[in-house]
Motif scaffolding. Structure first.
Motif, PDB file in Angstrom:
ATOM      1  N   ASN A 105      74.376  99.042 -80.686  1.00  0.00           N
ATOM      2  CA  ASN A 105      75.670  98.738 -80.084  1.00  0.00           C
ATOM      3  C   ASN A 105      76.187  97.448 -80.747  1.00  0.00           C
ATOM      4  OD1 ASN A 105      75.323  96.211 -78.110  1.00  0.00           O
ATOM      5  ND2 ASN A 105      73.425  97.428 -78.024  1.00  0.00           N
ATOM      6  N   PRO A 106      77.474  97.180 -80.670  1.00  0.00           N
ATOM      7  CA  PRO A 106      78.555  98.004 -80.126  1.00  0.00           C
ATOM      8  C   PRO A 106      78.942  99.122 -81.098  1.00  0.00           C
ATOM      9  CG  PRO A 106      79.443  95.995 -81.031  1.00  0.00           C
ATOM     10  CD  PRO A 106      77.951  95.874 -81.147  1.00  0.00           C
ATOM     11  N   SER A 107      79.749 100.022 -80.618  1.00  0.00           N
ATOM     12  CA  SER A 107      80.108 101.187 -81.427  1.00  0.00           C
ATOM     13  C   SER A 107      80.874 100.801 -82.677  1.00  0.00           C
ATOM     14  CB  SER A 107      80.936 102.172 -80.592  1.00  0.00           C
ATOM     15  OG  SER A 107      82.134 101.559 -80.130  1.00  0.00           O
ATOM     16  N   GLY A 108      81.665  99.726 -82.601  1.00  0.00           N
ATOM     17  CA  GLY A 108      82.424  99.300 -83.782  1.00  0.00           C
ATOM     18  C   GLY A 108      81.524  98.874 -84.919  1.00  0.00           C
ATOM     19  N   LEU A 109      80.444  98.173 -84.592  1.00  0.00           N
ATOM     20  CA  LEU A 109      79.500  97.741 -85.619  1.00  0.00           C
ATOM     21  C   LEU A 109      78.721  98.931 -86.160  1.00  0.00           C
ATOM     22  CD1 LEU A 109      78.077  95.592 -87.258  1.00  0.00           C
ATOM     23  CD2 LEU A 109      76.602  95.129 -85.293  1.00  0.00           C
ATOM     24  N   ILE A 110      78.341  99.840 -85.287  1.00  0.00           N
ATOM     25  CA  ILE A 110      77.626 101.052 -85.724  1.00  0.00           C
ATOM     26  C   ILE A 110      78.469 101.827 -86.722  1.00  0.00           C
ATOM     27  CG2 ILE A 110      76.736 103.292 -84.967  1.00  0.00           C
ATOM     28  CD1 ILE A 110      75.989 101.947 -82.309  1.00  0.00           C
ATOM     29  N   SER A 136      65.949 100.648 -83.879  1.00  0.00           N
ATOM     30  CA  SER A 136      64.949  99.892 -83.136  1.00  0.00           C
ATOM     31  C   SER A 136      64.621  98.595 -83.871  1.00  0.00           C
ATOM     32  CB  SER A 136      63.665 100.720 -82.966  1.00  0.00           C
ATOM     33  OG  SER A 136      62.629  99.935 -82.426  1.00  0.00           O
ATOM     34  N   VAL A 137      64.204  97.592 -83.130  1.00  0.00           N
ATOM     35  CA  VAL A 137      63.788  96.333 -83.751  1.00  0.00           C
ATOM     36  C   VAL A 137      62.359  96.437 -84.295  1.00  0.00           C
ATOM     37  CG1 VAL A 137      65.293  94.923 -82.317  1.00  0.00           C
ATOM     38  CG2 VAL A 137      62.969  95.427 -81.535  1.00  0.00           C
ATOM     39  N   TYR A 201      81.079  90.873 -88.802  1.00  0.00           N
ATOM     40  CA  TYR A 201      81.501  91.460 -87.528  1.00  0.00           C
ATOM     41  C   TYR A 201      81.487  90.397 -86.426  1.00  0.00           C
ATOM     42  CZ  TYR A 201      81.921  94.814 -83.710  1.00  0.00           C
ATOM     43  OH  TYR A 201      82.358  95.508 -82.606  1.00  0.00           O
ATOM     44  N   GLN A 202      80.459  89.574 -86.428  1.00  0.00           N
ATOM     45  CA  GLN A 202      80.379  88.508 -85.436  1.00  0.00           C
ATOM     46  C   GLN A 202      81.502  87.486 -85.628  1.00  0.00           C
ATOM     47  OE1 GLN A 202      78.344  88.420 -82.800  1.00  0.00           O
ATOM     48  NE2 GLN A 202      77.437  90.364 -83.436  1.00  0.00           N
ATOM     49  N   ILE A 203      81.800  87.168 -86.875  1.00  0.00           N
ATOM     50  CA  ILE A 203      82.852  86.199 -87.170  1.00  0.00           C
ATOM     51  C   ILE A 203      84.213  86.703 -86.694  1.00  0.00           C
ATOM     52  CG2 ILE A 203      84.137  85.115 -89.068  1.00  0.00           C
ATOM     53  CD1 ILE A 203      81.413  85.004 -90.570  1.00  0.00           C
TER      54      ILE A 203
END
Length: 230
Positions: A105-110, A136-137, A201-203
Protein backbone atom coordinates in the motif's frame (compact mmCIF):
# COMPACT_ATOMS: atom_id res chain seq x y z
CA UNK A 1 38.41 20.60 10.70
CA UNK A 2 38.15 21.06 6.94
CA UNK A 3 40.47 19.03 4.75
CA UNK A 4 43.22 20.85 2.90
CA UNK A 5 43.60 19.81 -0.74
CA UNK A 6 46.81 20.15 -2.78
CA UNK A 7 47.01 23.05 -5.18
CA UNK A 8 47.25 22.53 -8.92
CA UNK A 9 50.97 22.02 -9.55
CA UNK A 10 50.97 21.43 -13.32
CA UNK A 11 50.33 23.42 -16.46
CA UNK A 12 49.84 20.93 -19.27
CA UNK A 13 47.56 17.89 -19.37
CA UNK A 14 47.89 15.42 -22.24
CA UNK A 15 46.78 11.95 -23.31
CA UNK A 16 49.66 9.77 -24.45
CA UNK A 17 49.59 6.38 -26.18
CA UNK A 18 52.00 3.92 -24.60
CA UNK A 19 52.55 0.18 -24.53
CA UNK A 20 49.36 -1.37 -23.20
CA UNK A 21 47.05 1.54 -23.91
CA UNK A 22 46.79 5.21 -23.00
CA UNK A 23 47.80 7.31 -20.06
CA UNK A 24 47.42 10.90 -18.89
CA UNK A 25 50.48 13.04 -18.31
CA UNK A 26 50.81 16.16 -16.19
CA UNK A 27 53.68 18.27 -17.54
CA UNK A 28 54.99 15.09 -19.14
CA UNK A 29 54.80 12.95 -16.00
CA UNK A 30 52.54 9.90 -16.02
CA UNK A 31 49.50 10.06 -13.78
CA UNK A 32 49.52 7.35 -11.11
CA UNK A 33 46.93 5.75 -8.87
CA UNK A 34 46.99 6.33 -5.08
CA UNK A 35 48.99 3.09 -4.86
CA UNK A 36 51.61 4.54 -7.22
CA UNK A 37 50.64 2.37 -10.19
CA UNK A 38 50.75 4.00 -13.60
CA UNK A 39 47.18 4.78 -14.67
CA UNK A 40 47.15 2.93 -18.01
CA UNK A 41 43.78 2.66 -19.76
CA UNK A 42 42.84 0.42 -22.67
CA UNK A 43 40.51 2.97 -24.26
CA UNK A 44 41.48 6.46 -25.41
CA UNK A 45 38.04 7.86 -24.62
CA UNK A 46 38.54 6.83 -20.99
CA UNK A 47 41.89 8.58 -20.91
CA UNK A 48 40.30 11.65 -22.48
CA UNK A 49 37.69 11.75 -19.71
CA UNK A 50 40.34 11.49 -17.00
CA UNK A 51 42.42 14.19 -18.70
CA UNK A 52 39.40 16.49 -18.88
CA UNK A 53 38.92 16.26 -15.11
CA UNK A 54 42.54 17.19 -14.42
CA UNK A 55 42.46 19.97 -16.98
CA UNK A 56 39.31 21.38 -15.36
CA UNK A 57 41.09 21.85 -12.00
CA UNK A 58 41.39 25.57 -11.40
CA UNK A 59 43.08 25.90 -8.01
CA UNK A 60 42.94 22.80 -5.78
CA UNK A 61 42.79 19.08 -6.57
CA UNK A 62 39.66 17.76 -4.89
CA UNK A 63 39.06 14.05 -5.63
CA UNK A 64 35.36 14.51 -4.82
CA UNK A 65 35.08 16.52 -8.03
CA UNK A 66 36.87 13.87 -10.12
CA UNK A 67 34.60 10.79 -10.21
CA UNK A 68 36.02 9.45 -13.48
CA UNK A 69 39.55 9.50 -12.11
CA UNK A 70 38.46 7.82 -8.89
CA UNK A 71 36.64 5.09 -10.79
CA UNK A 72 39.58 4.45 -13.11
CA UNK A 73 41.97 4.33 -10.15
CA UNK A 74 39.89 1.53 -8.62
CA UNK A 75 39.55 -0.29 -11.95
CA UNK A 76 43.30 -0.25 -12.55
CA UNK A 77 44.62 -0.73 -9.02
CA UNK A 78 42.08 -2.88 -7.18
CA UNK A 79 39.67 -4.62 -9.54
CA UNK A 80 42.12 -7.00 -11.27
CA UNK A 81 42.80 -8.88 -8.02
CA UNK A 82 39.25 -8.56 -6.71
CA UNK A 83 37.22 -9.63 -9.74
CA UNK A 84 35.82 -12.75 -8.05
CA UNK A 85 34.59 -10.71 -5.08
CA UNK A 86 32.96 -8.11 -7.31
CA UNK A 87 31.20 -10.76 -9.37
CA UNK A 88 29.97 -12.39 -6.17
CA UNK A 89 28.72 -9.02 -4.95
CA UNK A 90 26.75 -8.43 -8.15
CA UNK A 91 25.24 -11.90 -7.88
CA UNK A 92 24.34 -11.31 -4.23
CA UNK A 93 22.48 -8.11 -5.09
CA UNK A 94 20.23 -10.17 -7.32
CA UNK A 95 18.89 -11.85 -4.21
CA UNK A 96 17.73 -8.57 -2.69
CA UNK A 97 17.14 -6.45 -5.78
CA UNK A 98 15.12 -3.29 -5.14
CA UNK A 99 12.75 -4.04 -8.02
CA UNK A 100 11.64 -7.28 -6.38
CA UNK A 101 10.38 -5.76 -3.13
CA UNK A 102 7.02 -4.09 -3.66
CA UNK A 103 4.77 -2.01 -1.47
CA UNK A 104 1.50 -3.51 -0.25
CA UNK A 105 0.00 0.00 0.00
CA UNK A 106 -0.92 2.67 -0.95
CA UNK A 107 -2.40 1.79 -4.30
CA UNK A 108 -0.80 4.81 -5.99
CA UNK A 109 2.68 3.62 -5.10
CA UNK A 110 1.87 0.04 -6.12
CA UNK A 111 0.72 1.29 -9.52
CA UNK A 112 3.90 3.31 -10.03
CA UNK A 113 6.10 0.38 -9.07
CA UNK A 114 4.27 -1.83 -11.55
CA UNK A 115 4.59 0.82 -14.24
CA UNK A 116 8.27 1.68 -13.75
CA UNK A 117 9.82 -1.42 -12.22
CA UNK A 118 8.09 -4.39 -13.86
CA UNK A 119 9.27 -3.60 -17.42
CA UNK A 120 12.90 -3.91 -16.30
CA UNK A 121 12.28 -7.22 -14.59
CA UNK A 122 10.72 -8.36 -17.87
CA UNK A 123 13.78 -7.05 -19.72
CA UNK A 124 16.02 -9.08 -17.43
CA UNK A 125 13.85 -12.21 -17.70
CA UNK A 126 14.22 -12.09 -21.48
CA UNK A 127 17.98 -12.32 -20.88
CA UNK A 128 17.78 -15.33 -18.57
CA UNK A 129 17.59 -13.40 -15.29
CA UNK A 130 14.09 -14.11 -14.03
CA UNK A 131 13.56 -12.71 -10.54
CA UNK A 132 10.44 -13.09 -8.42
CA UNK A 133 8.72 -10.25 -6.57
CA UNK A 134 7.10 -9.96 -3.16
CA UNK A 135 5.20 -7.39 -1.12
CA UNK A 136 6.53 -8.86 2.11
CA UNK A 137 9.39 -7.42 4.15
CA UNK A 138 10.74 -10.95 4.50
CA UNK A 139 13.46 -11.77 1.99
CA UNK A 140 12.63 -14.30 -0.70
CA UNK A 141 14.97 -16.84 -2.25
CA UNK A 142 15.64 -16.27 -5.94
CA UNK A 143 16.31 -19.10 -8.36
CA UNK A 144 19.95 -20.09 -8.54
CA UNK A 145 19.83 -20.04 -12.35
CA UNK A 146 18.87 -16.36 -12.34
CA UNK A 147 21.62 -15.43 -9.92
CA UNK A 148 24.14 -17.49 -11.89
CA UNK A 149 23.10 -15.62 -15.04
CA UNK A 150 23.94 -12.33 -13.30
CA UNK A 151 27.36 -13.69 -12.37
CA UNK A 152 27.99 -14.95 -15.90
CA UNK A 153 27.14 -11.54 -17.34
CA UNK A 154 29.43 -9.81 -14.85
CA UNK A 155 32.26 -12.23 -15.66
CA UNK A 156 32.13 -11.08 -19.28
CA UNK A 157 32.90 -7.48 -18.37
CA UNK A 158 36.39 -6.03 -18.46
CA UNK A 159 37.81 -4.44 -15.31
CA UNK A 160 36.39 -0.97 -15.95
CA UNK A 161 32.92 -2.23 -16.82
CA UNK A 162 32.85 -4.60 -13.83
CA UNK A 163 33.89 -1.80 -11.48
CA UNK A 164 31.19 0.46 -12.87
CA UNK A 165 28.55 -2.29 -12.75
CA UNK A 166 29.08 -2.88 -9.04
CA UNK A 167 29.12 0.85 -8.34
CA UNK A 168 25.86 1.44 -10.21
CA UNK A 169 24.31 -1.56 -8.50
CA UNK A 170 25.10 -0.06 -5.10
CA UNK A 171 23.79 3.36 -6.11
CA UNK A 172 20.54 1.97 -7.52
CA UNK A 173 20.09 -0.84 -5.03
CA UNK A 174 19.36 -2.90 -8.13
CA UNK A 175 21.65 -5.03 -10.25
CA UNK A 176 18.89 -5.21 -12.85
CA UNK A 177 18.83 -1.45 -13.37
CA UNK A 178 22.63 -1.42 -13.41
CA UNK A 179 22.76 -4.14 -16.06
CA UNK A 180 20.21 -2.28 -18.18
CA UNK A 181 22.33 0.87 -18.02
CA UNK A 182 25.50 -1.06 -18.85
CA UNK A 183 23.68 -2.64 -21.80
CA UNK A 184 22.62 0.76 -23.12
CA UNK A 185 18.93 -0.08 -22.72
CA UNK A 186 18.45 2.53 -19.98
CA UNK A 187 19.98 5.97 -19.43
CA UNK A 188 21.94 6.32 -16.19
CA UNK A 189 19.90 9.30 -15.02
CA UNK A 190 16.63 7.55 -15.74
CA UNK A 191 17.88 4.49 -13.87
CA UNK A 192 18.63 6.70 -10.88
CA UNK A 193 15.15 8.22 -10.97
CA UNK A 194 13.53 4.79 -11.19
CA UNK A 195 15.56 3.60 -8.23
CA UNK A 196 14.31 6.57 -6.18
CA UNK A 197 10.64 5.91 -6.93
CA UNK A 198 9.67 5.25 -3.31
CA UNK A 199 11.44 8.40 -2.12
CA UNK A 200 9.88 10.47 -4.91
CA UNK A 201 6.44 9.24 -3.94
CA UNK A 202 7.03 10.29 -0.34
CA UNK A 203 8.34 13.69 -1.43
CA UNK A 204 5.23 14.30 -3.52
CA UNK A 205 3.11 13.89 -0.40
CA UNK A 206 5.31 15.15 2.43
CA UNK A 207 7.95 17.39 0.86
CA UNK A 208 11.74 17.07 0.90
CA UNK A 209 14.53 18.27 3.14
CA UNK A 210 16.74 20.78 1.33
CA UNK A 211 20.00 19.12 2.32
CA UNK A 212 18.70 15.70 1.26
CA UNK A 213 17.66 17.15 -2.08
CA UNK A 214 21.17 18.52 -2.66
CA UNK A 215 22.75 15.16 -1.86
CA UNK A 216 20.34 13.36 -4.20
CA UNK A 217 21.03 15.81 -7.03
CA UNK A 218 24.79 15.47 -6.58
CA UNK A 219 24.63 11.68 -6.53
CA UNK A 220 22.48 11.66 -9.67
CA UNK A 221 24.87 14.02 -11.48
CA UNK A 222 27.88 11.89 -10.55
CA UNK A 223 26.11 8.76 -11.74
CA UNK A 224 25.41 10.34 -15.12
CA UNK A 225 29.04 11.43 -15.36
CA UNK A 226 30.37 7.95 -14.58
CA UNK A 227 28.09 6.42 -17.22
CA UNK A 228 30.33 8.07 -19.84
CA UNK A 229 32.72 5.17 -19.17
CA UNK A 230 30.30 2.67 -20.72
Amino acid sequence: MSKTFPKRFYKDVAVTQITGGYTVTLDGRTLKTPGKIALVMARKDHADLVAAEWDAVSEVINPAHMPITRMMNVAVERTPENRADLITEARRYGGTDLLCYRADNPSGLIDKQNQLWSPWLDWAAARGIELRTTDSVIAIDQDKAALDAIATTAEGYDDVALTLLVHLTAVYGSVILALAVMDGALAAGEGFDISRLDQSYQIEHWGEDEEAAEITAATRAETVTLAQLI
